[in-house]
Design a protein around this motif. Structure first.
Motif, PDB file in Angstrom:
ATOM      1  N   ASP A  34       0.808  -1.209   0.000  1.00 50.61           N
ATOM      2  CA  ASP A  34       0.000   0.000   0.000  1.00 50.61           C
ATOM      3  C   ASP A  34       0.848   1.268   0.000  1.00 50.61           C
ATOM      4  O   ASP A  34       0.305   2.359  -0.094  1.00 50.61           O
ATOM      5  CB  ASP A  34      -0.925   0.020   1.210  1.00 50.61           C
ATOM      6  CG  ASP A  34      -1.948  -1.095   1.157  1.00 50.61           C
ATOM      7  OD1 ASP A  34      -2.306  -1.564   2.235  1.00 50.61           O
ATOM      8  OD2 ASP A  34      -2.363  -1.494   0.067  1.00 50.61           O
ATOM      9  N   ASN A  91       0.423   3.935  -2.733  1.00 54.88           N
ATOM     10  CA  ASN A  91      -0.820   4.694  -2.782  1.00 54.88           C
ATOM     11  C   ASN A  91      -0.597   6.062  -2.163  1.00 54.88           C
ATOM     12  O   ASN A  91      -0.011   6.175  -1.094  1.00 54.88           O
ATOM     13  CB  ASN A  91      -1.932   3.983  -2.005  1.00 54.88           C
ATOM     14  CG  ASN A  91      -2.314   2.669  -2.628  1.00 54.88           C
ATOM     15  OD1 ASN A  91      -2.157   2.466  -3.815  1.00 54.88           O
ATOM     16  ND2 ASN A  91      -2.814   1.767  -1.810  1.00 54.88           N
ATOM     17  N   ILE A 127      -1.984   8.828  -0.121  1.00 54.42           N
ATOM     18  CA  ILE A 127      -3.077   9.073   0.813  1.00 54.42           C
ATOM     19  C   ILE A 127      -3.627  10.464   0.500  1.00 54.42           C
ATOM     20  O   ILE A 127      -2.910  11.458   0.556  1.00 54.42           O
ATOM     21  CB  ILE A 127      -2.606   9.009   2.283  1.00 54.42           C
ATOM     22  CG1 ILE A 127      -1.961   7.662   2.593  1.00 54.42           C
ATOM     23  CG2 ILE A 127      -3.743   9.323   3.235  1.00 54.42           C
ATOM     24  CD1 ILE A 127      -2.892   6.490   2.520  1.00 54.42           C
ATOM     25  N   GLN A 128      -4.895  10.500   0.134  1.00 60.71           N
ATOM     26  CA  GLN A 128      -5.511  11.785  -0.174  1.00 60.71           C
ATOM     27  C   GLN A 128      -5.972  12.430   1.119  1.00 60.71           C
ATOM     28  O   GLN A 128      -6.410  11.757   2.046  1.00 60.71           O
ATOM     29  CB  GLN A 128      -6.660  11.597  -1.156  1.00 60.71           C
ATOM     30  CG  GLN A 128      -6.136  11.105  -2.504  1.00 60.71           C
ATOM     31  CD  GLN A 128      -7.243  10.858  -3.503  1.00 60.71           C
ATOM     32  OE1 GLN A 128      -8.254  10.267  -3.184  1.00 60.71           O
ATOM     33  NE2 GLN A 128      -7.026  11.306  -4.724  1.00 60.71           N
ATOM     34  N   THR A 129      -5.866  13.733   1.164  1.00 63.38           N
ATOM     35  CA  THR A 129      -6.105  14.467   2.398  1.00 63.38           C
ATOM     36  C   THR A 129      -7.314  15.387   2.280  1.00 63.38           C
ATOM     37  O   THR A 129      -7.906  15.541   1.208  1.00 63.38           O
ATOM     38  CB  THR A 129      -4.873  15.323   2.732  1.00 63.38           C
ATOM     39  OG1 THR A 129      -4.720  16.301   1.692  1.00 63.38           O
ATOM     40  CG2 THR A 129      -3.607  14.471   2.842  1.00 63.38           C
ATOM     41  N   SER A 155     -10.827   8.815   3.196  1.00 63.93           N
ATOM     42  CA  SER A 155     -10.501   7.382   3.275  1.00 63.93           C
ATOM     43  C   SER A 155     -10.848   6.761   4.624  1.00 63.93           C
ATOM     44  O   SER A 155     -11.263   5.607   4.677  1.00 63.93           O
ATOM     45  CB  SER A 155      -9.030   7.134   2.936  1.00 63.93           C
ATOM     46  OG  SER A 155      -8.187   7.759   3.878  1.00 63.93           O
ATOM     47  N   GLN A 156     -10.733   7.505   5.713  1.00 66.33           N
ATOM     48  CA  GLN A 156     -11.030   6.918   7.027  1.00 66.33           C
ATOM     49  C   GLN A 156     -12.507   6.597   7.197  1.00 66.33           C
ATOM     50  O   GLN A 156     -12.876   5.830   8.074  1.00 66.33           O
ATOM     51  CB  GLN A 156     -10.519   7.803   8.177  1.00 66.33           C
ATOM     52  CG  GLN A 156     -11.291   9.079   8.409  1.00 66.33           C
ATOM     53  CD  GLN A 156     -10.761  10.270   7.626  1.00 66.33           C
ATOM     54  OE1 GLN A 156     -10.005  10.129   6.684  1.00 66.33           O
ATOM     55  NE2 GLN A 156     -11.172  11.463   8.041  1.00 66.33           N
ATOM     56  N   SER A 200      -6.684   2.703   4.488  1.00 70.95           N
ATOM     57  CA  SER A 200      -5.409   2.748   3.772  1.00 70.95           C
ATOM     58  C   SER A 200      -5.121   1.482   2.960  1.00 70.95           C
ATOM     59  O   SER A 200      -4.123   1.412   2.266  1.00 70.95           O
ATOM     60  CB  SER A 200      -4.266   2.973   4.767  1.00 70.95           C
ATOM     61  OG  SER A 200      -4.221   1.897   5.696  1.00 70.95           O
ATOM     62  N   GLY A 256      -6.325   4.773   0.772  1.00 71.53           N
ATOM     63  CA  GLY A 256      -6.115   6.205   0.953  1.00 71.53           C
ATOM     64  C   GLY A 256      -6.943   7.082   0.041  1.00 71.53           C
ATOM     65  O   GLY A 256      -6.806   8.300   0.061  1.00 71.53           O
ATOM     66  N   SER A 257      -7.816   6.482  -0.748  1.00 79.15           N
ATOM     67  CA  SER A 257      -8.600   7.251  -1.720  1.00 79.15           C
ATOM     68  C   SER A 257      -9.773   7.982  -1.089  1.00 79.15           C
ATOM     69  O   SER A 257     -10.487   7.430  -0.260  1.00 79.15           O
ATOM     70  CB  SER A 257      -9.170   6.325  -2.804  1.00 79.15           C
ATOM     71  OG  SER A 257      -8.153   5.765  -3.571  1.00 79.15           O
TER      72      SER A 257
END
Length: 148
Positions: A20, A23, A25-27, A120-121, A126, A135-136
């Motif tokens: 992973d 990837n 991680i988008q914020t 993503s959360q 993740s 993380g998308s």
């Protein structure tokens, strides 16, 4: 003769753990940029979910345990569609879906339409899941057809 087995195990472990790591991680900043780029008027919930109510709807309002029928299209911030329902929608209990849907659908009344921007959360976290990179941020155009 040297044994390469321990080295092989270490390399295998590292490669599995790095699955992973490629990837991005988008914020929240990515979500805010998307909202600005698309001229959306979005609200943010305490959980970090962003939502846009285009039509509130006039029918019943679901709670987090409701059975609902929803027409939807899901895509990434880059516009790539990863899933969508047919026009009849799909039916499910709001406890059987990702947290972003469990929360987000409750902001609409039956007949309501809008957009959910799910960090993503509140989605798949993740880890990669069924073609969705870990993380998308997930974007869903939804129409709440029925509260069953």
């Amino acid at each position: 003769m040297k044994s390469y087995f321990p080295l092989l195990l270490i390399l295998l472990f590292i490669s599995c753990n790095n699955e992973d790591s490629t990837n991005k991680i988008q914020t929240e900043e990515d979500i805010i940029q998307y909202i600005e780029d698309h001229n959306l008027v979005a609200k943010k919930s305490n959980s970090g979910l962003y939502y846009v109510i285009e039509t509130q709807g006039e029918g019943a309002k679901p709670n987090s345990n409701s059975n609902v029928t929803v027409n939807y299209k899901g895509y990434f911030l880059n516009g790539t569609v990863f899933d969508q329902s047919n026009s009849a929608g799909i039916s499910f209990n709001l406890q059987q879906v990702i947290a972003g849907w469990t929360e987000g659908i409750t902001y609409f009344n039956e007949g309501g339409e809008g957009i959910l921007l799910i960090p993503s959360q509140l989605g798949y976290g993740s880890k990669n899941y069924n073609g969705i990179p870990g993380g998308s941020v997930l974007v869903f155009e939804i129409k709440l057809l029925k509260v069953n």
